[in-house]
Design a protein around this motif. Structure first.
Motif, PDB file in Angstrom:
ATOM      1  N   LYS A 170     -86.183   4.561   9.503  1.00 33.17           N
ATOM      2  CA  LYS A 170     -84.791   4.883   9.834  1.00 33.17           C
ATOM      3  C   LYS A 170     -84.707   6.301  10.397  1.00 33.17           C
ATOM      4  O   LYS A 170     -84.054   6.547  11.426  1.00 33.17           O
ATOM      5  CB  LYS A 170     -83.905   4.745   8.601  1.00 33.17           C
ATOM      6  N   LYS A 171     -85.370   7.217   9.755  1.00 33.10           N
ATOM      7  CA  LYS A 171     -85.390   8.618  10.212  1.00 33.10           C
ATOM      8  C   LYS A 171     -86.068   8.721  11.578  1.00 33.10           C
ATOM      9  O   LYS A 171     -85.586   9.419  12.476  1.00 33.10           O
ATOM     10  CB  LYS A 171     -86.127   9.472   9.183  1.00 33.10           C
ATOM     11  N   VAL A 172     -87.178   8.000  11.747  1.00 32.75           N
ATOM     12  CA  VAL A 172     -87.907   8.041  13.013  1.00 32.75           C
ATOM     13  C   VAL A 172     -87.049   7.530  14.160  1.00 32.75           C
ATOM     14  O   VAL A 172     -86.951   8.166  15.228  1.00 32.75           O
ATOM     15  CB  VAL A 172     -89.205   7.200  12.909  1.00 32.75           C
ATOM     16  N   THR A 173     -86.420   6.394  13.972  1.00 29.39           N
ATOM     17  CA  THR A 173     -85.627   5.812  15.058  1.00 29.39           C
ATOM     18  C   THR A 173     -84.431   6.692  15.408  1.00 29.39           C
ATOM     19  O   THR A 173     -84.084   6.839  16.585  1.00 29.39           O
ATOM     20  CB  THR A 173     -85.153   4.394  14.700  1.00 29.39           C
ATOM     21  N   GLU A 174     -83.805   7.271  14.404  1.00 29.20           N
ATOM     22  CA  GLU A 174     -82.666   8.154  14.672  1.00 29.20           C
ATOM     23  C   GLU A 174     -83.083   9.359  15.515  1.00 29.20           C
ATOM     24  O   GLU A 174     -82.319   9.817  16.379  1.00 29.20           O
ATOM     25  CB  GLU A 174     -82.045   8.626  13.354  1.00 29.20           C
ATOM     26  N   GLU A 175     -84.279   9.854  15.286  1.00 29.90           N
ATOM     27  CA  GLU A 175     -84.748  11.016  16.039  1.00 29.90           C
ATOM     28  C   GLU A 175     -85.218  10.644  17.439  1.00 29.90           C
ATOM     29  O   GLU A 175     -85.169  11.471  18.359  1.00 29.90           O
ATOM     30  CB  GLU A 175     -85.876  11.707  15.267  1.00 29.90           C
ATOM     31  N   LEU A 176     -85.649   9.391  17.620  1.00 28.57           N
ATOM     32  CA  LEU A 176     -86.178   8.983  18.919  1.00 28.57           C
ATOM     33  C   LEU A 176     -85.117   8.472  19.886  1.00 28.57           C
ATOM     34  O   LEU A 176     -85.256   8.615  21.107  1.00 28.57           O
ATOM     35  CB  LEU A 176     -87.240   7.895  18.730  1.00 28.57           C
ATOM     36  N   ILE A 177     -84.066   7.874  19.379  1.00 27.33           N
ATOM     37  CA  ILE A 177     -83.053   7.248  20.242  1.00 27.33           C
ATOM     38  C   ILE A 177     -82.469   8.197  21.293  1.00 27.33           C
ATOM     39  O   ILE A 177     -82.287   7.787  22.455  1.00 27.33           O
ATOM     40  CB  ILE A 177     -81.937   6.611  19.382  1.00 27.33           C
ATOM     41  N   PRO A 178     -82.198   9.457  20.974  1.00 27.94           N
ATOM     42  CA  PRO A 178     -81.657  10.341  22.025  1.00 27.94           C
ATOM     43  C   PRO A 178     -82.596  10.505  23.222  1.00 27.94           C
ATOM     44  O   PRO A 178     -82.142  10.847  24.317  1.00 27.94           O
ATOM     45  CB  PRO A 178     -81.467  11.671  21.284  1.00 27.94           C
ATOM     46  N   PHE A 179     -83.891  10.255  23.030  1.00 23.01           N
ATOM     47  CA  PHE A 179     -84.858  10.442  24.108  1.00 23.01           C
ATOM     48  C   PHE A 179     -85.298   9.116  24.736  1.00 23.01           C
ATOM     49  O   PHE A 179     -85.464   9.017  25.954  1.00 23.01           O
ATOM     50  CB  PHE A 179     -86.091  11.186  23.575  1.00 23.01           C
ATOM     51  N   TYR A 180     -85.473   8.089  23.928  1.00 25.31           N
ATOM     52  CA  TYR A 180     -85.982   6.807  24.412  1.00 25.31           C
ATOM     53  C   TYR A 180     -84.881   5.770  24.642  1.00 25.31           C
ATOM     54  O   TYR A 180     -85.089   4.808  25.368  1.00 25.31           O
ATOM     55  CB  TYR A 180     -87.009   6.242  23.419  1.00 25.31           C
ATOM     56  N   GLY A 181     -83.750   5.961  24.010  1.00 26.58           N
ATOM     57  CA  GLY A 181     -82.663   5.005  24.128  1.00 26.58           C
ATOM     58  C   GLY A 181     -82.746   3.909  23.082  1.00 26.58           C
ATOM     59  O   GLY A 181     -83.829   3.564  22.596  1.00 26.58           O
ATOM     60  N   GLU A 182     -81.600   3.337  22.738  1.00 23.69           N
ATOM     61  CA  GLU A 182     -81.545   2.325  21.686  1.00 23.69           C
ATOM     62  C   GLU A 182     -82.332   1.062  22.019  1.00 23.69           C
ATOM     63  O   GLU A 182     -82.836   0.382  21.126  1.00 23.69           O
ATOM     64  CB  GLU A 182     -80.091   1.935  21.407  1.00 23.69           C
ATOM     65  N   GLU A 183     -82.414   0.730  23.307  1.00 24.57           N
ATOM     66  CA  GLU A 183     -83.071  -0.515  23.701  1.00 24.57           C
ATOM     67  C   GLU A 183     -84.554  -0.352  23.998  1.00 24.57           C
ATOM     68  O   GLU A 183     -85.207  -1.288  24.476  1.00 24.57           O
ATOM     69  CB  GLU A 183     -82.354  -1.106  24.926  1.00 24.57           C
ATOM     70  N   CYS A 184     -85.102   0.814  23.714  1.00 25.43           N
ATOM     71  CA  CYS A 184     -86.545   1.004  23.920  1.00 25.43           C
ATOM     72  C   CYS A 184     -87.325   0.074  22.988  1.00 25.43           C
ATOM     73  O   CYS A 184     -87.039   0.007  21.790  1.00 25.43           O
ATOM     74  CB  CYS A 184     -86.935   2.451  23.639  1.00 25.43           C
ATOM     75  N   PRO A 185     -88.306  -0.656  23.510  1.00 27.09           N
ATOM     76  CA  PRO A 185     -89.080  -1.575  22.669  1.00 27.09           C
ATOM     77  C   PRO A 185     -89.830  -0.853  21.543  1.00 27.09           C
ATOM     78  O   PRO A 185     -90.304   0.277  21.709  1.00 27.09           O
ATOM     79  CB  PRO A 185     -90.068  -2.210  23.654  1.00 27.09           C
ATOM     80  N   ALA A 186     -89.923  -1.527  20.427  1.00 25.81           N
ATOM     81  CA  ALA A 186     -90.679  -1.023  19.279  1.00 25.81           C
ATOM     82  C   ALA A 186     -91.344  -2.207  18.595  1.00 25.81           C
ATOM     83  O   ALA A 186     -90.887  -3.347  18.702  1.00 25.81           O
ATOM     84  CB  ALA A 186     -89.762  -0.285  18.306  1.00 25.81           C
ATOM     85  N   ALA A 187     -92.434  -1.942  17.914  1.00 25.34           N
ATOM     86  CA  ALA A 187     -93.147  -3.017  17.215  1.00 25.34           C
ATOM     87  C   ALA A 187     -93.872  -2.448  16.005  1.00 25.34           C
ATOM     88  O   ALA A 187     -94.236  -1.272  15.970  1.00 25.34           O
ATOM     89  CB  ALA A 187     -94.139  -3.699  18.154  1.00 25.34           C
ATOM     90  N   ILE A 188     -94.065  -3.313  15.021  1.00 24.37           N
ATOM     91  CA  ILE A 188     -94.814  -2.951  13.819  1.00 24.37           C
ATOM     92  C   ILE A 188     -95.881  -4.013  13.579  1.00 24.37           C
ATOM     93  O   ILE A 188     -95.613  -5.209  13.685  1.00 24.37           O
ATOM     94  CB  ILE A 188     -93.901  -2.894  12.584  1.00 24.37           C
ATOM     95  N   VAL A 189     -97.078  -3.554  13.272  1.00 24.09           N
ATOM     96  CA  VAL A 189     -98.142  -4.473  12.863  1.00 24.09           C
ATOM     97  C   VAL A 189     -98.611  -4.039  11.480  1.00 24.09           C
ATOM     98  O   VAL A 189     -99.115  -2.931  11.299  1.00 24.09           O
ATOM     99  CB  VAL A 189     -99.330  -4.470  13.848  1.00 24.09           C
ATOM    100  N   GLN A 190     -98.405  -4.904  10.521  1.00 24.60           N
ATOM    101  CA  GLN A 190     -98.863  -4.623   9.155  1.00 24.60           C
ATOM    102  C   GLN A 190    -100.197  -5.325   8.914  1.00 24.60           C
ATOM    103  O   GLN A 190    -100.372  -6.490   9.259  1.00 24.60           O
ATOM    104  CB  GLN A 190     -97.833  -5.098   8.135  1.00 24.60           C
ATOM    105  N   LYS A 191    -101.132  -4.581   8.352  1.00 22.90           N
ATOM    106  CA  LYS A 191    -102.467  -5.098   8.035  1.00 22.90           C
ATOM    107  C   LYS A 191    -103.116  -5.783   9.244  1.00 22.90           C
ATOM    108  O   LYS A 191    -103.491  -6.965   9.200  1.00 22.90           O
ATOM    109  CB  LYS A 191    -102.409  -6.046   6.827  1.00 22.90           C
ATOM    110  N   ALA A 192    -103.233  -5.030  10.309  1.00 23.63           N
ATOM    111  CA  ALA A 192    -103.844  -5.555  11.529  1.00 23.63           C
ATOM    112  C   ALA A 192    -105.236  -6.095  11.254  1.00 23.63           C
ATOM    113  O   ALA A 192    -106.060  -5.439  10.603  1.00 23.63           O
ATOM    114  CB  ALA A 192    -103.930  -4.449  12.589  1.00 23.63           C
TER     115      ALA A 192
END
Length: 267
Positions: A170-192
């Motif tokens: 939550k903290k990461v996305t809030e800090e990134l949105i002003p630069f990357y925008g809300e619709e910037c793609p993001a992904a998470i891979v758990q236990k790759a």
């Protein structure tokens, strides 16, 4: 005697180097990070080997094992997850071994972030989209150097890869949105590469909520960047007919790029 700091790879027991596997099979002492390294990787150890889980050890206790092995002339397979050079907690061990005169060697491994990118089936560097990958972490109990604050890194709009940050999304996305925008793609891979591998795709606007719903709180790599959802990128120049190098000369035919005929390039 030597301590081999071995990158065990991300989890799949076949994603370890031949050298790393051989050392685990032959060293009389195997000291591994049990909280992260799967037992299937350590199953290669010789039946006569002393196998120790360092997950509950302090640094002093780990060094006692290494020093005793040194005194007895026994090689040690010091097995870490992924690749030891990235968030591996190996530097402090090497510093102490240097002070004690204990010889060691680093055996690189497949990083969890490259295994995670493979799971996503994505290239992290696309021509004219992103040619830079920043590997970092969110600021938590471990403070970040002042010039590596997320706000500073985000100004580049490069592809971002986060370790150790699943609980701070939550903290990461809030800090990134002003630069990357809300619709910037993001992904998470758990236990790759593990059997229980989990992939979550979204945008900066919803990836934190999706991770919360899936109870993603550890052992996860987070990606942010245009490369995650981009079909409109230029082909690599490497395979272009007008791109010459020592293995292939530029083709002289009607299919050659018009650019090659007008830019003054010579064989």
């Amino acid at each position: 005697m030597k301590v081999y700091i071995i990158g065990a790879g991300p989890g799949d027991p076949e994603l370890i180097t031949l050298k790393g596997a051989r050392l685990i099979e032959t060293c009389p002492i195997v000291l591994y990070t049990g909280s992260l390294v799967p037992e299937r990787v350590i199953a290669r150890a010789n039946r006569e080997a002393r196998v120790l889980d360092s997950a509950k050890m302090t640094l002093d206790e780990i060094m006692d094992v290494l020093k005793n092995a040194h005194d007895k002339g026994q090689d040690v397979a010091r097995v870490h997850t992924g690749d030891p050079s990235i968030f591996g907690s190996t530097a402090e061990q090497m510093r102490r071994m240097d002070a004690l005169g204990i010889p060691y060697e680093i055996v690189p491994g497949v990083s969890s972030f490259t295994a995670a990118a493979a799971a996503l089936k994505k290239e992290l560097t696309l021509p004219e989209v992103s040619q830079t990958v920043i590997i970092t972490r969110a600021e938590g109990r471990t403070p970040m150097p002042e010039k590596e604050k997320l706000e500073t890194l985000a100004r580049s709009e490069a592809t971002l890869v986060f370790f150790l940050s699943a609980t701070l999304l939550k903290k990461v996305t809030e800090e990134l949105i002003p630069f990357y925008g809300e619709e910037c793609p993001a992904a998470i891979v758990q236990k790759a590469s593990w059997p229980e591998q989990k992939i979550i795709r979204g945008t900066l606007s919803d990836i934190a909520q999706k991770a919360k719903e899936e109870k993603i709180n550890a052992t996860a790599i987070v990606f942010v960047g245009k490369v995650l959802d981009c079909e409109d990128f230029a082909d690599s120049r490497l395979y272009s007919p007008d791109f010459s190098h020592k293995y292939r000369k530029r083709k002289k035919n009607s299919e050659s790029s018009p650019f090659a005929e007008t830019n003054g390039a010579k064989e």
